[in-house]
Motif scaffolding. Structure first.
Motif, short mmCIF file in Angstrom:
data_model
loop_
_atom_site.label_atom_id
_atom_site.label_comp_id
_atom_site.label_asym_id
_atom_site.label_seq_id
_atom_site.Cartn_x
_atom_site.Cartn_y
_atom_site.Cartn_z
N LEU B 57 -33.05 -0.48 -8.63
CA LEU B 57 -34.25 -1.05 -8.14
C LEU B 57 -35.10 -0.75 -9.20
N MET B 59 -38.89 -0.05 -10.20
CA MET B 59 -39.93 0.47 -9.40
C MET B 59 -41.34 0.20 -10.32
N TYR B 65 -45.54 -1.44 -3.78
CA TYR B 65 -44.54 -1.66 -4.14
C TYR B 65 -43.51 -0.57 -3.70
N THR B 66 -44.12 0.89 -4.09
CA THR B 66 -43.40 1.80 -3.46
C THR B 66 -42.81 1.92 -2.01
N ASP B 68 -42.58 -0.84 -0.17
CA ASP B 68 -41.22 -1.69 -0.02
C ASP B 68 -40.08 -1.27 -0.70
N ALA B 69 -40.13 -0.52 -1.82
CA ALA B 69 -38.92 -0.22 -2.32
C ALA B 69 -38.23 1.13 -1.42
N THR B 73 -34.75 0.88 0.11
CA THR B 73 -33.68 2.01 -0.17
C THR B 73 -33.13 2.62 1.14
N GLN B 86 -33.46 4.19 -8.35
CA GLN B 86 -34.71 3.72 -8.42
C GLN B 86 -35.10 3.99 -9.84
N ILE B 107 -38.52 -5.96 -6.11
CA ILE B 107 -38.69 -5.98 -4.57
C ILE B 107 -40.18 -6.80 -4.33
N LYS B 270 -39.36 -11.96 -4.09
CA LYS B 270 -38.36 -10.79 -4.49
C LYS B 270 -37.42 -11.46 -5.70
#
Lengths: 669, 331
Positions: B57, B59, B65-66, B68-69, B73, B86, B107, B270
């Motif tokens: 993924l 980053m 964004y963090t 969502d990720a 995850t 990541q 993402i 995405k």
């Protein structure tokens, strides 16, 4: 030693011929400056080659097309398929091997082959073997401190990047350095290449590197090698060249072949210098970890970069501190190794035997620790029971920075506004608002005065290249900020360096602070500076001073210490006050050190131009970062990076020539 | 002269030390190609664990964004037993990773028509995996205190009358419009020219610099006009007020040099690599089904920044509070 009563040598009167040359030079400079001001008034705002931040020139578009071609032909073009892709695979293989060994493996729990206990033991043992007991204790303390900070895992990632990059840098650098040290022709070819490698901002080659080597360990390692290899090549060559010619001749007269001469005479005599080159390379590799984080390299650098995004100064500082600790540890171990290379030859047989027995015992202990860390989970990871000091460090730093910001930001913002209006803006508008050929002429004349025809030709070529690269306006903004920052660096480093050179206590207190200033990633102090000064060119200048001053201070202090004690004693005996002593003896006699400090200060300031763009410096640095991040600005970013190199070489050559002149006019007694 | 070979001996010895000691280890051998065991604690994904191949993924570095990720995850690891790597990358560079298998998932993507054309349409190495449910807004903002004191400042027609307020050491005689990170989409230079505004675009150079500037402007009640966007965690701390530019119409931003209208609303989506999309991994379905609202993202982002939680803890907190949403992703 009895002090001979020599009067303090005032700057010796230069020979008359010299005088005339100087006055002609002065006339030339004054004339050109007058012409410049006239042109600035008459041609105000014309021929300035200004270009909007978003603007592009045909050259920049061509570079974009070239990049698209590479992107499309990566797996079909022979040069890639048969050469570059193999380089990538080879570098990746070594990188993965080291990472799997000490940082994390792709199996099971992701625990590396050598776990926490093993790595601590092996690290300490290696430090003991190459450096001795004291640095072994230091290494152990540093590794434990990093474990307490809660940063063991990112630290092992950083360690594996540094180890892999250093391996390749030495693999390429040592043979090249030896070759350049024994062949004049190679030396002449290699030197300008090294200059470019060291001045080219690492941001500028990140984008092309990722294009060629894709994202991943290979790009991060190669980027680090490009930055870290030059010192070892340079210093190795320098060490071999310093071996006295009589020694070489002695070896030759005994009938030694070239290879034998190298093995038995040159390398042993230059060993300490070569180890210092390795030291510089390791330090350079370590200073790249935050930059490598921008292309996905995990580790402490990434922790710093991510904390910056959240404005989390405490976390960034904690990780930055771990980098500083690692740097101090590497520095002391390699320095001790260099010293040992000399003393080991002279120590007695008995001591050698004791040392060997101790090392063998340590080796066994380390082997046991490694085995434990491979079989026992408690030894493979940082023990849970350890107290954690990371959060309290972060909190403490947060409290201090917010307090400082609250109480000082009003004053600091005023200072920034005043300084920008009084100093920076006039200089910048003079440079950006003048016709480009006029500024170019001034640069060439200054180069001529400093270093004669050869330097002038270099300057002319540099100016032509800057015009061709199409970012002249931005180059002038950057030049203005660089000059101002360098003057400020010198204003800070001369008094501090004199103080350190004259007082051992000051030296002992300040040196660790300077080490920290040089190795603490700039990202860490960018956020607090933003709080104090807002996003502006001045903020970038302050950051550049923090980074560049330590190196300049050390050089000045070194120059002051090297003034012969006899001279100082004589002057004191003659009743000089300390102030007179400094101004009439110590400063004049360390003039060449001060010139060198200015030169190094400039180079360091230039290397901060791109980082400065993260806090509002704009200009060339911003172009470079934008080129890394946006397709259509790739070409302009590359052009801006090259312009920085050209600017750096121009300034470097001019200041070096000026430094040489002060050395020839200053007659040391 | 033996002693001078110490470094060499050391290296050899260290090598032997590292090469020795085989046997049973916690790593199940050195180079087995056994499927990796999940590092999650398997919340009922026993059978899926074998089917879920590890994926990477990208980053990007803004906090939304963090968020969502982190949630993706957390769900992939606990519910499906996947291993998620990541990798921190800038937007443009992350897209390059689709081509060589270095990146499987982005993402949260903000438009980037040039990259879509290159990697999805031309090279076909990536695919769109649907919207995230977040609507992205870009525009010019002022701190809340200014919008209260000068209510008409939010109409761009009045910006020139206020230009004097926004003068700084960086913008000379004009007002300052502060821009941020070079990797973000911006037409601001063209907008200032084409709308005839007496402003100069100043490039702060990073998101951190931009947020610090807005934060100080609100704290010290100093004037500030700058580029900003939503969803962004900072808006939950300081609710910046948007300035209305001439309304966006389809295609008004086609020629970047002639833009004279506001930024479009971005339907954030995405992007996945083609190999990942066709792999049949349950994680690919999870990424396709992943949607939530701006409020959801802002909440998780606030956990990470203001409350100083680790991304994992923030994701866990949100997932435990929203079981229905997570269940819908896993159908």
């Amino acid at each position: 030693m009895t002090a001979t009563l020599v009067g303090p040598p005032a700057a010796a009167p230069a020979p008359p011929a010299r005088h005339r040359a100087v006055s002609v030079a002065t006339l030339a400079v004054v004339g050109v400056l007058a012409l410049w001001l006239l042109a600035r008034v008459l041609l105000a705002g014309r021929f300035t080659l200004a270009l909007d931040t978003a603007g592009l020139t045909p050259l920049h578009r061509d570079l974009n097309d070239a990049r698209d071609w590479v992107d499309a032909h990566r797996n079909t073009n022979a040069f890639f398929v048969y050469f570059l892709n193999y380089v990538q695979l080879g570098v990746e293989a070594v990188g993965d091997l080291v990472t799997g060994l000490i940082a994390r493996s792709d199996t099971g729990l992701g625990i590396p082959r050598i776990g926490w206990l093993g790595l601590v033991a092996v690290g300490t043992w290696i430090a003991a073997a190459v450096g001795g007991l004291r640095v072994a204790v230091l290494t152990l303390a540093v590794l434990l401190a990093i474990s307490l900070q809660g940063l063991w895992e990112p630290a092992t990632d950083t360690l594996s990047l540094v180890v892999s990059a250093t391996f390749f840098a030495l693999l390429v650098g040592l043979p090249l350095g030896v070759w350049a040290g024994t062949s004049d022709r190679v030396h002449r070819i290699v030197t300008p290449v090294l200059d470019v490698m060291q001045i080219l901002p690492s941001f500028a080659y990140l984008a092309p590197l990722v294009l060629v080597f894709a994202i991943g360990p290979a790009s991060a390692i190669v980027a680090t090698v490009v930055y870290a290899a030059p010192p070892v090549i340079r210093i190795t060559a320098h060490g071999l060249r310093q071996v006295p010619p009589t020694t070489r001749e002695a070896a030759d007269s005994l009938g030694a072949t070239g290879g034998q001469r190298l093995r038995t005479v040159l390398v042993p005599m230059a060993r300490r210098t070569i180890v210092m080159g390795i030291n510089q390379t390791v330090m350079a590799a370590l200073s790249m970890v935050t930059i490598a984080a921008l292309i996905g390299a995990p580790g402490l650098g990434l922790t710093v970069a991510q904390a910056l995004q959240k404005l989390d100064v405490g976390t960034a500082f904690n990780a930055g501190l771990a980098i500083v600790l690692l740097a101090i540890c590497f520095d002391r171990v390699t320095t001790a190794a260099g010293v040992r290379a000399e003393t080991a030859l002279r120590s007695g047989r008995n001591r050698r035997r004791i040392r060997r027995i101790a090392l063998a015992a340590g080796f066994v202990a380390a082997a046991v620790a490694v085995q434990l860390s491979r079989t026992m989970l408690w030894a493979a990871q940082v023990p849970d029971g350890l107290p954690s000091i990371g959060p309290s460090i972060s909190r403490g730093v947060d409290t201090v920075t917010s307090w400082v910001q609250e109480h000082f930001s009003v004053i600091t913002l005023e200072l920034k506004d005043w300084f920008s209006a009084a100093v920076l803006n006039p200089l910048e508008s003079l440079l950006t608002g003048s016709p480009f050929f006029m500024v170019g002429l001034v640069l060439v004349v200054i180069a001529f005065v400093a270093g004669g025809w050869r330097t002038a030709v270099t300057a002319l070529a540099a100016v032509a290249a800057m015009v061709g690269l199409g970012v002249w306006g931005d180059a002038m903004v950057t030049l203005a900020a660089t000059l101002v920052a360098t003057v400020l660096v010198m204003l800070v480093s001369i008094p501090t360096g004199v103080w350190m050179g004259r007082s051992r206590t000051a030296d002992r207190i300040l040196r660790p602070v300077l080490d920290a200033g040089q190795t603490m990633p700039a990202f860490v102090y960018l956020v607090p500076f933003l709080g104090l000064f807002g996003p502006s060119r001045f903020t970038a200048i302050v950051a550049a001073i923090v980074y560049a001053a330590p190196a300049a201070i050390k050089i000045v202090a070194d120059g002051i210490t090297r003034v012969p004690a006899a001279t100082v004693e004589a002057a004191t005996a003659n009743g000089s006050t300390p102030w007179q002593l400094i101004t009439t003896v110590q400063l004049p006699m360390s003039r060449s050190a001060i010139a060198l400090a200015a030169n190094q200060g400039l180079i360091y300031v230039l290397s901060m131009v791109v980082v400065g763009a993260l806090v509002g410096a704009g200009a060339l640095g911003y172009d470079v970062i934008a080129g890394l991040n946006q397709q259509e600005r790739f070409g302009k970013g590359l052009a801006a990076g090259l312009t920085l190199v050209v600017l750096g070489i121009l300034i470097d050559r001019t200041t070096q020539a000026a430094a040489r002149r002060t050395r020839t006019t200053a007659t040391t007694h | 002269m033996r002693i001078t070979k110490t470094p060499v001996l050391t290296a050899l010895a260290a090598g032997l030390l590292l090469a020795g000691c085989g046997g049973a280890t916690v790593n199940n051998g050195a180079s087995t190609s056994a499927p990796p065991v999940s590092s999650g604690t398997g919340g009922g994904g026993g059978d899926a664990a074998a089917a879920c191949a590890p994926f990477t993924l990208a980053m990007n570095d803004w906090v939304g964004y963090t968020a969502d990720a982190a949630v993706l995850t957390y769900v992939a690891e606990t519910e499906l037993g996947c291993t998620v790597t990541q990798t921190a990358l800038k937007e443009e560079i992350a897209w390059q990773g689709f081509g060589n298998g270095q990146v499987d998932v982005i993402i949260e993507n903000w438009g980037h028509p040039d990259l879509v054309a290159k990697y999805i349409d031309e090279q076909k190495v990536a695919q769109n995996a649907g919207p995230t449910g977040n609507i992205g807004t870009i525009g010019w903002y002022v701190p809340p205190w200014m919008a209260q004191k000068y209510p008409d400042i939010t109409d761009w027609n009045n910006l020139n009358t206020y230009a004097e307020l926004f003068k700084t050491s960086e913008s000379g005689e004009k007002g300052q419009l502060l821009d941020g990170d070079p990797s973000f989409v911006t037409n601001d230079e063209a907008l200032v020219t084409n709308l005839g505004l007496n402003y100069k675009v100043v490039y702060a150079g990073s998101e951190a610099a931009l947020i610090t500037a807005f934060d100080n402007a609100e704290k010290n009640k100093t004037p500030m006009l700058g580029y900003f966007y939503a969803p962004q965690w900072f808006l939950s701390e300081v609710p910046l007020v948007k300035v209305d530019l001439p309304p966006y119409t389809e295609g008004c931003d086609a020629d970047p040099e002639k833009v004279a209208c506001d930024y479009p609303e971005y339907t954030l989506d995405k992007i996945v690599s083609t190999t990942f999309a066709n792999s049949g991994s349950p994680a690919a379905d999870l990424v396709k089904n992943f949607t939530w609202t701006n409020d959801d993202q802002n909440l998780v982002a606030k956990y990470i920044t203001a409350d100083k939680m680790s991304p994992e803890d923030a994701a866990k907190t949100w997932v435990e509070a929203n079981p229905d949403k997570v269940a819908a992703w896993l159908e």
